[in-house]
Design a protein around this motif. Structure first.
Motif, PDB file in Angstrom:
ATOM      1  N   ALA A 102      36.041  35.877  31.270  1.00 48.07           N
ATOM      2  CA  ALA A 102      36.988  34.488  30.638  1.00 48.07           C
ATOM      3  C   ALA A 102      36.068  33.759  29.926  1.00 48.07           C
ATOM      4  O   ALA A 102      36.521  33.141  28.976  1.00 48.07           O
TER       5      ALA A 102
ATOM      6  N   THR B 267      50.407  30.321  37.676  1.00 49.20           N
ATOM      7  CA  THR B 267      49.160  30.244  37.195  1.00 49.20           C
ATOM      8  C   THR B 267      48.654  29.168  38.400  1.00 49.20           C
ATOM      9  O   THR B 267      49.352  27.902  38.182  1.00 49.20           O
TER      10      THR B 267
ATOM     11  N   SER C 200      35.896  26.186  36.543  1.00 50.56           N
ATOM     12  CA  SER C 200      35.899  27.574  35.639  1.00 50.56           C
ATOM     13  C   SER C 200      35.080  28.476  36.624  1.00 50.56           C
ATOM     14  O   SER C 200      34.350  29.484  35.968  1.00 50.56           O
TER      15      SER C 200
ATOM     16  N   GLY D 245      38.623  31.725  38.782  1.00 51.36           N
ATOM     17  CA  GLY D 245      39.435  32.471  38.046  1.00 51.36           C
ATOM     18  C   GLY D 245      40.852  32.400  38.721  1.00 51.36           C
ATOM     19  O   GLY D 245      41.650  33.434  38.048  1.00 51.36           O
TER      20      GLY D 245
ATOM     21  N   CYS E  88      43.035  30.665  37.658  1.00 50.78           N
ATOM     22  CA  CYS E  88      43.926  30.152  36.575  1.00 50.78           C
ATOM     23  C   CYS E  88      43.866  31.097  35.349  1.00 50.78           C
ATOM     24  O   CYS E  88      44.269  30.413  34.388  1.00 50.78           O
ATOM     25  N   VAL E  89      43.329  32.160  35.620  1.00 50.93           N
ATOM     26  CA  VAL E  89      43.199  33.099  34.321  1.00 50.93           C
ATOM     27  C   VAL E  89      44.558  33.188  33.945  1.00 50.93           C
ATOM     28  O   VAL E  89      45.575  33.711  34.304  1.00 50.93           O
TER      29      VAL E  89
ATOM     30  N   LYS F 203      40.109  30.974  31.631  1.00 51.86           N
ATOM     31  CA  LYS F 203      40.548  30.334  32.676  1.00 51.86           C
ATOM     32  C   LYS F 203      40.987  29.035  32.010  1.00 51.86           C
ATOM     33  O   LYS F 203      40.316  28.303  31.145  1.00 51.86           O
TER      34      LYS F 203
ATOM     35  N   CYS G 227      41.882  26.418  33.128  1.00 54.01           N
ATOM     36  CA  CYS G 227      41.448  24.884  33.707  1.00 54.01           C
ATOM     37  C   CYS G 227      40.190  24.559  32.674  1.00 54.01           C
ATOM     38  O   CYS G 227      39.819  23.474  32.886  1.00 54.01           O
TER      39      CYS G 227
ATOM     40  N   GLY H 199      45.572  35.274  39.079  1.00 57.38           N
ATOM     41  CA  GLY H 199      43.958  35.260  38.343  1.00 57.38           C
ATOM     42  C   GLY H 199      43.543  36.720  38.361  1.00 57.38           C
ATOM     43  O   GLY H 199      43.110  37.218  37.309  1.00 57.38           O
TER      44      GLY H 199
ATOM     45  N   THR I 213      43.360  39.128  35.007  1.00 56.78           N
ATOM     46  CA  THR I 213      41.998  39.650  35.019  1.00 56.78           C
ATOM     47  C   THR I 213      41.882  41.301  34.752  1.00 56.78           C
ATOM     48  O   THR I 213      41.457  41.995  33.926  1.00 56.78           O
TER      49      THR I 213
ATOM     50  N   ASN J  67      36.316  36.081  39.274  1.00 60.34           N
ATOM     51  CA  ASN J  67      37.441  35.944  40.057  1.00 60.34           C
ATOM     52  C   ASN J  67      37.123  36.116  41.593  1.00 60.34           C
ATOM     53  O   ASN J  67      36.665  37.074  41.987  1.00 60.34           O
TER      54      ASN J  67
END
Lengths: 284, 163
Positions: free
Chosen positions: A104, B44, B51, B54, B56-57, B66, B68, B114, B118, B141
């Motif tokens: 990410a 989410t 960050s 994970g 909130c991915v 991410k 956030c 998340g 991912t 994550n």
């Protein structure tokens, strides 16, 4: 957590962005935002305005060959990893990007942002030192080229002016196809470099004709290990000469960082070990 | 996050799970807050908010991010996919969701959205990853139940579905 209030501006060109920065000394540039936004959420930074340069077309694009590379400052780590021509000429770039943060983070973080922010635990700073990069920075008075050796000058500090933007990064032909590697000891929680060492070697047969070594994580900011470089040039690359050079890797780096996870003494040890490993993997 | 009289607002629009949304937001609004509070998409999750974890991915134009650590204004014009948008319209599960079901890939479930997002992004880029590659891609994550073995198996299950 959310940051303090700020004004959001999204210029469509570099010149428009510079105009916004010049007009407002309290404005900050945001690209991927993966250094700036966490700082703003922690209220360590509270810029009055953010100038979002992430979508400016001039800052995008990668062109690479054996004759050099030009990388738009807005190239993300993922874009750097996905460029086949860049990977062919400068494989250490993709190798390193794969060690930055996590997928990410690699979607968002940019090369220009990493170099302008110069976090002491960044990865690409050391790699750009090893490859002998130069950056083009554009400000109100036009564009200028800054050699990577003249860019980093202190903790989170560069020679860029507040209203200058890194627009592109160039890699020289001389480092294309060199023997390259990046070795890193990651912080187990954050993934940042406790210490990281990037090397780029030119060889004639088995003799080292040029060596550049960039060190991050341990020194106050990314620096070259010039004593180790000097110890390699003109030598046959063997396990013995590499080990001898690696022993000199902390010379000239100044006082090293120390924290609860890794003391300065431990970081010094890591720099030597990682230098030996990087040189060995690159050369032998 | 109450707006003051002087709080600047910016008009944004984005496609979330195939549906167009427009709103006026404070520039400081994080994407995860926009998704959860403005759109009601609470699948989410907010875990660490720094960050690291994970939870909130989401996918932003196909890439895992991410949410956030992305401002809603930065996602203006983008196409976002959240965990709510992963299953087919007929309710058929995404292969990674199927894998979490089949391999018991969740315990408390907090990290699961998340993890799935991912994992789904990984399989988009690399349909047949090795176990080592899966573990590497999951570095951002965190599962505080430490249920990683079955999470890896769940993603392997999904990869096997697309042979």
């Amino acid at each position: 957590m959310y940051p303090e209030q700020f004004e959001y501006q999204r210029p469509s060109s570099v010149s428009e962005a510079i105009g916004l920065l010049t007009a407002n000394p309290d404005a900050k540039i945001i690209a991927g935002g993966h250094s700036l936004l966490p700082a703003m959420k922690m209220r360590l930074a509270a810029p009055a305005a953010l100038v979002d340069i992430a979508r400016i077309p001039e800052l995008k694009g990668i062109s690479a060959s054996g004759d050099g590379a030009t990388i738009g400052a807005g190239a993300t780590y993922r874009e750097l990893m996905d460029d086949a021509a860049l990977a062919a000429a400068y494989p250490v770039v993709a190798e390193t990007c794969d060690k930055v943060g996590d997928p990410a983070v690699r979607s968002r973080g940019t090369l220009g942002g990493s170099l302008a922010h110069v976090d002491p635990a960044a990865d690409l700073t050391a790699v750009m030192l090893a490859l002998g990069a130069s950056v083009t920075a554009t400000g109100p008075n036009g564009a200028r080229t800054i050699g990577i050796d003249d860019l980093f000058v202190g903790l989170l500090t560069t020679t860029l002016e507040p209203d200058e933007i890194i627009t592109s990064i160039s890699l020289p032909a001389s480092s294309a196809g060199t023997k390259q590697a990046y070795e890193k000891h990651s912080h187990p929680a954050s993934g940042y470099a406790v210490a990281g060492v990037a090397v780029a070697l030119q060889v004639d047969g088995t003799t080292c004709t040029s060596a550049r070594i960039g060190v991050t994580g341990a020194p106050e900011y990314a620096m070259r290990a010039t004593a180790a470089e000097d110890a390699l040039v003109g030598k046959e690359l063997t396990a013995e000469t590499i080990a001898a050079a690696a022993e000199k890797a902390t010379e000239g780096l100044g006082e090293l960082n120390g924290d609860v996870y890794a003391s300065a003494e431990y970081r010094a040890h890591l720099v030597k070990v990682l230098t030996r490993r990087a040189l060995t993997r690159a050369a032998l | 996050m109450s707006a003051t009289a002087s709080a600047p607002v910016t008009a944004i629009s984005m496609t979330v799970n195939g549906k167009e949304h427009s709103a006026e937001v404070e520039p400081r609004t994080l994407l995860v807050h926009f998704l959860r509070d403005a759109l009601g998409l609470t699948g989410t999750h907010i875990g660490c908010d720094t960050s690291s974890c994970g939870a909130c991915v989401v996918h932003l134009d196909g890439d895992p991010v991410k949410s956030c650590t992305v401002l809603a204004v930065q996602a203006d014009g983008a196409s976002i996919t959240t965990i709510e948008g992963l299953a087919g319209e007929d309710g058929s599960l995404h292969p990674v969701q199927e894998g979490f079901w089949e391999k018991h890939g969740l315990q408390c479930g907090y990290c699961t959205p998340g993890m799935i997002m991912t994992g789904a992004a990984l399989l988009e880029r690399n349909p047949h990853p090795t176990e080592e590659q899966i573990r590497h891609e999951l570095e951002g994550n965190l599962c505080r139940c430490t249920g990683y073995q079955n999470i890896v198996r769940a993603i392997q299950f999904a990869a096997e579905q697309s042979s």
